[in-house]
Enzyme design. Structure first.
Site, mmCIF file in Angstrom:
data_model
loop_
_atom_site.group_PDB
_atom_site.id
_atom_site.type_symbol
_atom_site.label_atom_id
_atom_site.label_comp_id
_atom_site.label_asym_id
_atom_site.label_seq_id
_atom_site.Cartn_x
_atom_site.Cartn_y
_atom_site.Cartn_z
ATOM 1 N N ASP A 126 -30.259 47.001 61.866
ATOM 2 C CA ASP A 126 -30.224 46.235 63.113
ATOM 3 C C ASP A 126 -31.596 45.661 63.444
ATOM 4 O O ASP A 126 -31.716 44.503 63.856
ATOM 5 C CB ASP A 126 -29.760 47.129 64.265
ATOM 6 N N GLY A 162 -18.864 28.996 44.550
ATOM 7 C CA GLY A 162 -17.510 29.371 44.945
ATOM 8 C C GLY A 162 -16.838 28.446 45.927
ATOM 9 O O GLY A 162 -15.744 28.749 46.404
ATOM 10 N N GLY A 173 -23.500 22.431 46.625
ATOM 11 C CA GLY A 173 -22.968 23.376 47.593
ATOM 12 C C GLY A 173 -23.121 24.801 47.091
ATOM 13 O O GLY A 173 -23.495 25.043 45.935
ATOM 14 N N PRO A 174 -22.838 25.768 47.955
ATOM 15 C CA PRO A 174 -22.951 27.175 47.558
ATOM 16 C C PRO A 174 -21.976 27.512 46.446
ATOM 17 O O PRO A 174 -20.990 26.791 46.220
ATOM 18 C CB PRO A 174 -22.610 27.934 48.855
ATOM 19 N N HIS A 216 -23.920 55.259 68.504
ATOM 20 C CA HIS A 216 -24.583 54.022 68.059
ATOM 21 C C HIS A 216 -23.612 52.837 68.092
ATOM 22 O O HIS A 216 -23.917 51.783 68.668
ATOM 23 C CB HIS A 216 -25.127 54.230 66.643
ATOM 24 N N GLU A 217 -22.441 52.987 67.486
ATOM 25 C CA GLU A 217 -21.481 51.881 67.437
ATOM 26 C C GLU A 217 -20.903 51.584 68.821
ATOM 27 O O GLU A 217 -20.615 50.422 69.130
ATOM 28 C CB GLU A 217 -20.362 52.199 66.446
#
Length: 592
Positions: free
Chosen positions: A484, A190, A187-188, A408-409
Site C-alpha cells: 500500500d 495481447g 499497442g500492449p 487491515h482490509e
C-alpha cells in the site's frame, strides 16, 4: 574421418601382391625343403602362381614361393616321403581377378563422387539462405475474419481502408488520393494486433505474405538484406499484395543508438527503407507492421511514405471487453447467474488475451467441480486466480495474523465507502492468495479517462486505510502495508512531479518520456535541480501524511463500524460491497 578413409583406400594400391596381410612367417624355398626333410612341416597349399603357404608342426604359419621357370620333381617326392598334407588353391576367374585388381580404384572414384555431391548440396543450402521465409496466403486463407475481432472499430476501419485501396485503386485515384504504403499497429501485448492481421489475411482479396522480424537477422552479414530484397521481389510479382511483418522492432531499431554497432541489423533496416520508399520503391505493395515497442523504431521507418499510418490498439474499454467476452463465450454453456456486463466491469486493464484466458480458466474451474456449465462463481475465482495467483489452503494464517488482516482490509473498505470520490467496494477477502494475505477490490461504475484532484486524494486515503486501521485498533503498524505504501508513494510522486497538484512545487510537470507498452519506466536523466528534488520529496511526504491523518480520522469516527466489519470478515472470510454498506447502515441506525 574422411581423410583417414582416403588414406586407407589409397594404401590398397601399395600392398604387395604376394602379401597375405596376416602374420605368416616368410620362408625361403631351400629352407622349406630342409624343414620338410626334417619332418617340421605339417601341410602345404600350392597355388597356380607358385605361391606356397602352410603350417609347421609347431603350428606356425609360413609362406614361400616356387622358383619360377625351374622344374623340381624332387619337391613332390619329398612331400610324399615325409607325409606332408598337400592341397592346391583354385585359380580365380579372369573377370573376378580383374575386378579385384580395379577395386581400390573404384572405391576412390566413388568416394570423390560422393564428396562432390555433398559439396553441391551444401552450396545449394548456402544459396537459399538469402531467401525470405515469409508464408504466403493466397488461395488457402485463414478462417479468421473481422467479425472475430470484437471491438476496435477504429483500428478495423483503418485496416479495412488499406485493403480497400488495393482492391479498388481507381476509386481513390480519381479523387487524387494516394494509397498508404504502410500501416503500423502498436499497442500492449495481447490486444489483438496479430489477430487483426490474420483477419486481414482472411478477408483481403489480394495475396498476403506473413513474416516475423526475427527471421531476417542471422549470424551472416548481408543475409537479412538479401531476405528483404527477396520478400519484396516476391510481393511485387504478386502485386497488389500485403506484407505483414510481426514484431518489426527486431529489425527496425534506431540506428546509431547502440554502443556497439550491429552491421547486419543496420543493413537489413537500410534495405527495408529502400524497398518501402527508396529510389525504386515497391508499387502495389502495402506493408503492415506490428510491435509492442514503437519507441525503439528508427524515425526514418516511421515517416510518411513508409509507415503512413500508425494505429494504436490500446487495452479494450468496458464496452469492448463485453464484446470480446461474448466472442470467447461462444460454444460454452453459461449459467443464468453469469452477467458478462458485470464480468467486463470487473476486468479493467485486461487485454483481449487476458479475457480469453479468463474464459478458459472459468471453464477449468467448472470442470474441477464436475460441471460443464459455467456460473458466476467460476468467473469470480478465475479472475482471482489471474490477478492474485493460486489460493493455497495450506498457507493458513495464525489467529492473531488473521485478525490483523481482517482489521487491515476493513480499514481499506470503510475508507473507500466513506470517501466522496472513492470507487464502490466490490469484494473484501482475508483468504491468502499468491503473495496477498487479503484483498479489497473496488470496481468503478464508469471507466475514467481523466482523474480529478479529489479522486486522487481519496485514492491516497484509501491506500492508507489499512495502515490507519492498524493504528486505530492496535496502536502500531505492521509489514502488511508495504505494498500500500509503495503504491501510494508512486501516486503521490506523480501528483507532485507530473500533474502539478502541489502548491509548493507549482504548475510544473517533470513527466517522463512516452510510456512503453511493455510496462516499466524508462531510465531518463533528471531534468531539475537537487533543490527541486528535495522539495518534491517533502511534498510527497506531506501528501502521504495528510492521507494517513484523514484515514485515521474517518476510522476513529466510525470505530464501531470498523469493529463490526472486522468481526464479519473473521466469520465469513469473504464479503461484498453490499455487506460493507449494510454494516455502515446498521451502525448509523443504532446511534442516537
Amino acid at each position: 574421418m574422411l581423410l583417414a578413409g582416403v588414406i586407407a583406400t589409397l594404401a590398397l594400391f601399395f600392398v604387395p601382391s604376394g602379401s597375405s596381410g596376416g602374420s605368416a612367417e616368410q620362408v625361403g624355398y631351400s629352407q622349406l625343403k630342409t624343414d620338410i626333410a626334417a619332418n617340421q612341416v605339417r601341410s602345404v597349399a600350392i597355388g597356380p602362381d607358385g605361391n606356397i603357404s602352410g603350417t609347421l608342426t609347431n603350428g606356425t604359419a609360413f609362406t614361400s614361393s616356387y622358383p619360377p621357370g625351374i622344374a623340381d620333381p624332387q619337391f613332390a617326392q619329398l612331400l610324399d616321403t615325409h607325409n606332408v598334407a598337400v592341397t592346391t588353391q583354385p585359380a580365380q576367374s579372369s573377370i573376378l581377378a580383374t575386378l579385384l585388381n580395379f577395386l581400390p580404384l573404384i572405391v576412390v572414384v566413388g568416394l570423390f563422387l560422393w564428396m562432390g555431391r555433398s559439396a553441391r548440396r551444401q552450396m545449394a543450402r548456402l544459396g537459399g539462405i538469402g531467401r525470405a521465409k515469409g508464408k504466403v496466403f493466397d488461395t488457402e486463407r485463414p478462417a479468421t475474419t473481422f467479425a472475430d475481432v470484437a471491438g476496435y472499430d477504429g483500428p478495423k476501419q483503418e485496416v479495412t481502408e488499406v485493403v480497400d485501396f488495393l482492391r479498388n485503386p481507381e476509386r481513390y485515384r480519381r479523387a487524387g488520393a494516394v494509397g498508404p504504403k504502410g500501416l503500423l499497429m502498436v499497442g500492449p501485448p495481447g490486444t489483438g494486433k496479430t489477430l487483426l492481421a490474420r483477419a486481414v489475411a482472411g478477408e483481403a482479396g489480394v495475396p498476403f505474405i506473413s513474416v516475423t522480424g526475427s527471421s531476417f537477422v542471422e549470424m551472416f552479414v548481408g543475409v537479412g538484406a538479401a531476405r528483404v530484397r527477396d520478400l519484396f521481389a516476391d510481393a511485387r510479382k504478386r502485386a497488389p499484395s500485403i506484407v505483414f511483418i510481426d514484431e518489426i522492432d527486431a529489425i527496425g531499431h534506431k540506428r546509431g543508438g547502440q554502443l556497439v554497432s550491429n552491421d547486419e541489423r543496420d543493413q537489413t533496416l537500410n534495405q527495408m527503407l529502400a524497398e518501402m520508399d527508396g529510389f525504386d520503391p515497391a508499387t502495389g505493395v502495402v506493408v503492415i507492421g506490428a510491435t509492442n515497442r514503437p519507441e525503439v523504431l528508427d524515425p526514418a521507418l516511421l515517416r510518411p511514405g513508409r509507415f503512413d499510418r500508425q494505429v494504436v490498439i490500446p487495452l479494450p474499454t468496458q464496452r469492448e471487453r463485453l464484446a470480446i467476452l461474448a466472442v470467447h463465450s461462444k460454444g460454452k454453456l453459461l449459467d443464468d447467474d453469469v452477467d458478462l456486463t458485470v464480468v467486463a466491469r470487473g476486468t479493467p486493464g485486461f487485454s483481449g488475451a487476458d479475457l480469453a484466458n479468463l474464459i478458459n480458466e472459468s471453464a477449468i474451474f467448472a470442470v474441477r467441480r464436475g460441471r460443464d456449465v459455467l456460473d458466476a462463481l467460476d468467473f469470480a475465482e478465475a479472475r482471482d486466480r489471474i490477478l492474485l495467483g493460486h489460493r493455497d489452503s495450506s498457507n493458513a494464517l495464525l489467529p492473531e495474523e488473521k485478525h490483523a488482516v481482517a482489521v487491515h482490509e476493513s480499514g481499506h473498505a470503510l475508507v473507500a465507502a466513506l470517501s466522496e470520490h472513492g470507487d464502490p467496494v466490490a469484494k473484501v477477502t482475508i483468504l491468502p492468495a499468491g503473495q496477498a494475505l487479503g484483498v479489497t477490490e473496488q470496481l468503478p461504475v464508469d471507466e475514467r479517462h481523466l482523474y480529478s484532484a479529489g479522486y486522487l486524494h481519496d485514492s491516497l486515503a484509501i491506500r492508507m486505510g489499512g495502515r490507519a486501521a492498524e493504528l486505530v485498533v492496535f496502536g502500531a503498524v505492521s509489514t502488511g502495508a508495504a505494498d500500500d505504501l509503495a503504491g501510494a508513494t508512486a501516486l503521490a510522486t506523480r501528483m507532485v512531479r507530473e500533474f502539478g497538484m502541489s502548491a509548493a512545487v507549482g504548475p510544473v510537470g517533470f513527466g517522463a518520456e512516452r510510456p512503453t507498452f511493455l510496462g516499466g519506466e524508462q531510465v531518463t536523466g533528471r531534468t531539475y535541480a537537487e533543490a527541486t528534488q528535495r522539495l518534491i520529496d517533502r511534498e510527497v511526504t506531506r501528501l502521504l501524511r495528510e492521507a494517513e491523518h484523514r484515514a485515521v480520522a474517518l476510522l476513529t469516527g466510525h470505530r464501531v463500524a470498523l469493529d463490526d466489519l472486522t468481526e464479519l470478515l473473521l466469520d465469513r472470510e469473504t464479503i461484498d460491497g453490499m455487506d460493507v454498506d449494510m454494516v455502515l447502515d446498521q451502525v448509523t441506525r443504532r446511534q442516537p
